[in-house]
Design a protein around this motif. Structure first.
Motif, PDB file in Angstrom:
ATOM      1  N   ASN A  16     -71.022   3.020 -36.895  1.00  0.00           N
ATOM      2  CA  ASN A  16     -69.663   3.252 -37.385  1.00  0.00           C
ATOM      3  C   ASN A  16     -69.344   2.274 -38.515  1.00  0.00           C
ATOM      4  OD1 ASN A  16     -68.971   5.325 -35.593  1.00  0.00           O
ATOM      5  ND2 ASN A  16     -68.472   3.861 -33.982  1.00  0.00           N
ATOM      6  N   PRO A  17     -68.849   2.768 -39.669  1.00  0.00           N
ATOM      7  CA  PRO A  17     -68.541   1.861 -40.775  1.00  0.00           C
ATOM      8  C   PRO A  17     -67.251   1.089 -40.531  1.00  0.00           C
ATOM      9  CG  PRO A  17     -67.949   4.102 -41.353  1.00  0.00           C
ATOM     10  CD  PRO A  17     -68.612   4.181 -40.013  1.00  0.00           C
ATOM     11  N   VAL A  18     -67.211  -0.120 -41.062  1.00  0.00           N
ATOM     12  CA  VAL A  18     -66.019  -0.971 -41.035  1.00  0.00           C
ATOM     13  C   VAL A  18     -65.561  -1.149 -42.478  1.00  0.00           C
ATOM     14  CG1 VAL A  18     -65.120  -3.261 -40.480  1.00  0.00           C
ATOM     15  CG2 VAL A  18     -66.779  -2.171 -38.943  1.00  0.00           C
ATOM     16  N   TRP A  19     -64.245  -0.979 -42.712  1.00  0.00           N
ATOM     17  CA  TRP A  19     -63.668  -1.128 -44.049  1.00  0.00           C
ATOM     18  C   TRP A  19     -62.612  -2.227 -44.025  1.00  0.00           C
ATOM     19  CZ3 TRP A  19     -65.444   1.974 -48.080  1.00  0.00           C
ATOM     20  CH2 TRP A  19     -66.254   3.052 -47.704  1.00  0.00           C
ATOM     21  N   MET A  20     -62.426  -2.871 -45.195  1.00  0.00           N
ATOM     22  CA  MET A  20     -61.439  -3.947 -45.311  1.00  0.00           C
ATOM     23  C   MET A  20     -60.488  -3.669 -46.468  1.00  0.00           C
ATOM     24  SD  MET A  20     -63.594  -7.456 -44.584  1.00  0.00           S
ATOM     25  CE  MET A  20     -64.373  -7.462 -46.193  1.00  0.00           C
ATOM     26  N   ASP A  21     -59.323  -4.319 -46.401  1.00  0.00           N
ATOM     27  CA  ASP A  21     -58.386  -4.245 -47.523  1.00  0.00           C
ATOM     28  C   ASP A  21     -58.703  -5.353 -48.532  1.00  0.00           C
ATOM     29  OD1 ASP A  21     -57.339  -6.634 -46.537  1.00  0.00           O
ATOM     30  OD2 ASP A  21     -55.544  -5.716 -45.697  1.00  0.00           O
ATOM     31  N   GLU A  22     -57.829  -5.539 -49.520  1.00  0.00           N
ATOM     32  CA  GLU A  22     -58.081  -6.521 -50.583  1.00  0.00           C
ATOM     33  C   GLU A  22     -58.047  -7.963 -50.071  1.00  0.00           C
ATOM     34  OE1 GLU A  22     -55.783  -4.216 -50.537  1.00  0.00           O
ATOM     35  OE2 GLU A  22     -55.979  -2.900 -52.291  1.00  0.00           O
ATOM     36  N   ARG A  23     -57.444  -8.184 -48.908  1.00  0.00           N
ATOM     37  CA  ARG A  23     -57.335  -9.540 -48.357  1.00  0.00           C
ATOM     38  C   ARG A  23     -58.392  -9.824 -47.293  1.00  0.00           C
ATOM     39  NH1 ARG A  23     -52.450 -10.796 -45.648  1.00  0.00           N
ATOM     40  NH2 ARG A  23     -52.483  -8.661 -44.848  1.00  0.00           N
ATOM     41  N   ASN A  24     -59.413  -8.988 -47.232  1.00  0.00           N
ATOM     42  CA  ASN A  24     -60.504  -9.132 -46.260  1.00  0.00           C
ATOM     43  C   ASN A  24     -60.040  -8.896 -44.822  1.00  0.00           C
ATOM     44  OD1 ASN A  24     -62.294  -9.780 -48.354  1.00  0.00           O
ATOM     45  ND2 ASN A  24     -61.901 -11.976 -48.141  1.00  0.00           N
ATOM     46  N   ARG A  25     -58.959  -8.137 -44.673  1.00  0.00           N
ATOM     47  CA  ARG A  25     -58.486  -7.766 -43.343  1.00  0.00           C
ATOM     48  C   ARG A  25     -59.115  -6.434 -42.951  1.00  0.00           C
ATOM     49  NH1 ARG A  25     -56.480 -12.457 -41.243  1.00  0.00           N
ATOM     50  NH2 ARG A  25     -55.472 -13.593 -42.933  1.00  0.00           N
ATOM     51  N   ILE A  26     -59.605  -6.369 -41.731  1.00  0.00           N
ATOM     52  CA  ILE A  26     -60.261  -5.159 -41.260  1.00  0.00           C
ATOM     53  C   ILE A  26     -59.224  -4.078 -41.007  1.00  0.00           C
ATOM     54  CG2 ILE A  26     -61.567  -4.189 -39.330  1.00  0.00           C
ATOM     55  CD1 ILE A  26     -63.162  -6.769 -39.255  1.00  0.00           C
ATOM     56  N   LEU A  27     -59.506  -2.892 -41.513  1.00  0.00           N
ATOM     57  CA  LEU A  27     -58.589  -1.762 -41.386  1.00  0.00           C
ATOM     58  C   LEU A  27     -58.823  -1.028 -40.065  1.00  0.00           C
ATOM     59  CD1 LEU A  27     -58.896  -0.508 -45.056  1.00  0.00           C
ATOM     60  CD2 LEU A  27     -56.897  -1.605 -44.006  1.00  0.00           C
ATOM     61  N   PRO A  28     -57.830  -0.249 -39.601  1.00  0.00           N
ATOM     62  CA  PRO A  28     -58.003   0.509 -38.361  1.00  0.00           C
ATOM     63  C   PRO A  28     -59.224   1.426 -38.423  1.00  0.00           C
ATOM     64  CG  PRO A  28     -55.705   0.535 -39.054  1.00  0.00           C
ATOM     65  CD  PRO A  28     -56.478  -0.075 -40.179  1.00  0.00           C
ATOM     66  N   LYS A  29     -59.787   1.679 -37.284  1.00  0.00           N
ATOM     67  CA  LYS A  29     -60.968   2.543 -37.204  1.00  0.00           C
ATOM     68  C   LYS A  29     -60.676   3.892 -37.848  1.00  0.00           C
ATOM     69  CE  LYS A  29     -64.300   4.467 -33.914  1.00  0.00           C
ATOM     70  NZ  LYS A  29     -64.663   4.613 -32.476  1.00  0.00           N
ATOM     71  N   GLY A  30     -61.571   4.342 -38.712  1.00  0.00           N
ATOM     72  CA  GLY A  30     -61.421   5.622 -39.378  1.00  0.00           C
ATOM     73  C   GLY A  30     -60.704   5.572 -40.699  1.00  0.00           C
ATOM     74  N   VAL A  31     -60.113   4.412 -41.041  1.00  0.00           N
ATOM     75  CA  VAL A  31     -59.394   4.256 -42.311  1.00  0.00           C
ATOM     76  C   VAL A  31     -60.340   3.665 -43.345  1.00  0.00           C
ATOM     77  CG1 VAL A  31     -57.481   3.120 -43.493  1.00  0.00           C
ATOM     78  CG2 VAL A  31     -57.179   3.980 -41.146  1.00  0.00           C
TER      79      VAL A  31
END
Length: 282
Positions: free
Chosen positions: A138-153
């Motif tokens: 499962n991929p993990v994505w982050m926002d511009e502040r290196n905060r992990i986004l909710p699963k599936g986002v």
């Protein structure tokens, strides 16, 4: 009062993906290079300066305890899940708790880098990530502040892969509800409302291998321990086994001793109660 903990190995589970192998040993007790997976993770933590280690245990607790030298074993009669298992550490963490999935092999883990970033950001929970290697993870994505986004986002940074190493603040542990809980379903939504948030710490890929299925155990033995557990080509041989016969795609567990004249394939052998047990592998 129990002593504080600074490292915790997640070692409880039903071992469903291991199939028949879970009738013999829990996953973290299987060895590579004559060393249990549980102790590979513990060694990586010790190299990062962690001295007070714990783990949870559900399946074959005493067999896990037998390979848990230097690790406090927290028995879990009823499974608490990927998040709930850390309730064993509630009230016992002074700064942060570094955690690791005990069914993963890695010779070194950059726990120092994870801890430094976690403290610098004052994060609530931090995950150690590597660039996504492709495949089923499962991929993990982050926002511009290196905060992990909710699963599936999907976000501006990623995809990444979660290695299994994490840093938990006491505040993150306090978010855990009573009873069983899972990280994705219960904890990640709760982290969104915390000041520190859920941080992703990206590092370069390092030698890392999940050993969660019989096939993966055989492959790991061939790649990592060709003169030990992988010494019988195409099979896995536990340090306590006595291989004989003509075997293909077999796993020989503790004290396994198949008959010398045997031809066998896709089978698990181990000793139980003075008798040799054979179970077919899927």
């Amino acid at each position: 009062m129990p002593e504080p903990l600074d490292g915790f190995l997640l070692a409880a589970g039903l071992g469903l993906r291991m199939g028949p192998l879970s009738c013999c040993l829990p996953k973290p007790a299987w060895t590579l290079r004559d060393r249990p997976l549980l102790q590979w993770g513990a060694d990586a933590m010790r190299r990062a300066g962690l001295t007070r280690l714990g783990c949870n245990a559900h399946l074959h607790v005493e067999r896990l305890r037998a390979v848990a030298e230097g690790i406090e074993v927290c028995e879990e009669p009823h499974l608490l899940g990927s998040a709930g298992g850390l309730r064993h550490a509630l009230g016992r963490v002074e700064a942060e708790l570094l955690t690791w999935n005990a069914d993963v092999w890695a010779e070194t883990v950059p726990f120092d880098r994870l801890r430094e970033a976690h403290r610098s950001a004052r994060a609530t929970l931090s995950w150690l990530l590597i660039p996504h290697p492709g495949g089923r993870w499962n991929p993990v994505w982050m926002d511009e502040r290196n905060r992990i986004l909710p699963k599936g986002v999907v976000g501006p940074q990623g995809p990444f892969h979660f290695t299994g190493a994490a840093a938990w603040s006491p505040e993150a542990l306090a978010l855990l509800p009573e009873g069983p809980s899972e990280v994705n379903e219960v904890l990640r939504p709760r982290l969104a409302g915390t000041p520190g948030g859920h941080l992703g710490v990206v590092v370069d890929p390092f030698a890392w291998r999940e050993v969660g299925t019989p096939e993966a155990l055989i492959e790991a033995a061939a790649a990592l321990a060709p003169l030990q557990e992988g010494r019988l080509p195409g099979c896995y041989v536990h340090p306590g086994a006595h291989p004989s016969g003509r075997l293909t795609a077999c796993i020989l567990g503790p004290e396994a001793a198949p008959p010398p004249a045997l031809t066998d394939h896709h089978a698990l052998w181990f000793e139980e109660g003075g008798s040799q047990v054979r179970l077919g592998l899927p």
